[in-house]
Design an enzyme around this catalytic site. Structure first.
Site, short mmCIF file in Angstrom:
data_model
loop_
_atom_site.label_atom_id
_atom_site.label_comp_id
_atom_site.label_asym_id
_atom_site.label_seq_id
_atom_site.Cartn_x
_atom_site.Cartn_y
_atom_site.Cartn_z
N LYS A 29 -8.31 -2.30 -12.31
CA LYS A 29 -7.10 -2.97 -12.77
C LYS A 29 -6.91 -2.60 -14.24
O LYS A 29 -7.69 -2.97 -15.11
CB LYS A 29 -7.22 -4.49 -12.62
CG LYS A 29 -6.13 -5.30 -13.36
CD LYS A 29 -4.73 -4.83 -13.08
CE LYS A 29 -3.64 -5.47 -13.91
NZ LYS A 29 -3.93 -6.29 -15.03
N GLY A 32 -3.62 -4.77 -20.34
CA GLY A 32 -4.05 -5.26 -21.64
C GLY A 32 -3.91 -4.23 -22.74
O GLY A 32 -3.09 -3.30 -22.67
N ASP A 190 -3.73 -8.55 -11.39
CA ASP A 190 -5.15 -8.78 -11.11
C ASP A 190 -5.35 -9.14 -9.65
O ASP A 190 -6.29 -8.65 -9.00
CB ASP A 190 -5.68 -9.92 -11.99
CG ASP A 190 -5.75 -9.56 -13.46
OD1 ASP A 190 -5.53 -8.37 -13.79
OD2 ASP A 190 -6.02 -10.46 -14.28
N LYS A 246 -9.22 -14.44 -13.59
CA LYS A 246 -9.92 -13.15 -13.51
C LYS A 246 -11.26 -13.32 -12.78
O LYS A 246 -11.63 -12.49 -11.94
CB LYS A 246 -10.13 -12.56 -14.91
CG LYS A 246 -8.82 -12.17 -15.58
CD LYS A 246 -9.04 -11.49 -16.90
CE LYS A 246 -7.71 -11.21 -17.60
NZ LYS A 246 -6.81 -10.35 -16.81
#
Length: 292
Positions: A29, A32, A190, A246
């Protein structure tokens, strides 16, 4: 000479892991800071290409929140929020699709090509990779709230992904889901990555974040944790805020066939390779197990 010895030691340490993970499917994934910062973007993509060259099968599932926010602001669009969650109306959905499929996905594919890899882009709509339905959300008063075109996954069809992997391509997937009546839904990146990892029975699932992994009460990185312990850490407040979903994604992936999940800092140079190929790693590895 000392530098040469150090380099040799690194290679010697990495060799058993390269042999061990040969042929493994690795779902990453990507999001960010590692996606926003240009230098980090180049480094992460080159590391993924290296993984392919040493015989692994990387699959990228990407986000794109900052780019979506940029275009919403550019269009002077005033978003609505419920419990901190953005309502995705038809206009927001169109912008999300434009950014995720038309911009971010193609930029990643182009970077893979630039660094010597063979990337191929998919959206979750293609071949019904990500099938979804409207997500139900209840507020603090247990009242059902309409979040618009926000979806939850009902099924992953991995045939297109597996076909690309068999031809040594690196699949790059945008988290847009397909409804049963042809509707489209925005899916959390996610969540989409964890579901795809589970459907592929991936050997490893990586979540690139902006922290060093799961941290203990003293702020020190926890190098390894079991799925059972994750629940205790959340109850004790060690896992909180944005780390909760997460951790839940990691737990879901492992409980559905993935061998291990890794939460790593995408702001650290070569964090993917360091987590894969060194004894100590640099993030938090989650494995199946009871409370310890």
């Amino acid at each position: 000479m000392e530098f040469g010895n150090y380099t040799a030691e690194v290679l010697v340490e990495a060799l058993p892991y390269i042999k061990k993970f040969y042929g493994n499917t690795i779902v990453i994934k990507y999001g960010g800071h590692a996606m926003v910062d240009k230098t980090m973007r180049e480094k992460v993509i080159s590391d993924i290409v290296l993984m392919r060259y040493v015989g692994m099968n990387p699959v990228i599932v990407h986000g794109g929140g900052p780019d979506i926010n940029y275009w919403l602001e550019k269009e002077h669009y005033q978003c609505k929020f419920v419990d901190g969650l953005r309502v995705t109306d038809s206009e927001v959905l169109e912008i999300a699709q434009m950014v995720l499929i038309g911009k971010v996905n193609q930029e990643i594919v182009a970077l893979l090509q630039k660094h010597g890899g063979n990337g191929v882009g998919f959206s979750g709509i293609d071949g019904g990779i990500i099938q979804a339905r409207k997500k139900k959300h209840y507020d603090k008063n247990n009242q059902l709230v309409d979040l618009g075109y926000v979806g939850e996954i009902t099924k992953i069809q991995p045939e297109l992904i597996n076909n690309a992997l068999s031809k040594e391509y690196i699949p790059v997937i945008s988290p847009i889901g397909l409804g049963e009546n042809g509707g489209r839904f925005n899916i959390n990146g996610d969540t989409a990555a964890a579901a795809i990892a589970a459907a592929l029975k991936a050997d490893k699932f990586f979540l690139l974040t902006d922290t060093d992994g799961i941290l203990n009460e003293s702020g020190q990185r926890i190098s390894q944790v079991t799925t059972g312990t994750l629940t205790d850490l959340e109850k004790d407040g060690v896992i909180y805020g944005g780390m909760i979903p997460k951790a839940n994604c990691c737990k879901y992936a492992i409980e559905n066939g993935v061998q291990s999940a890794h939460i790593i800092n995408g702001q650290m140079l070569h964090s993917l390779l360091l987590e894969l190929f060194t004894n100590d790693g640099v993030g938090t590895m989650v494995v199946k197990g009871d409370n310890k």
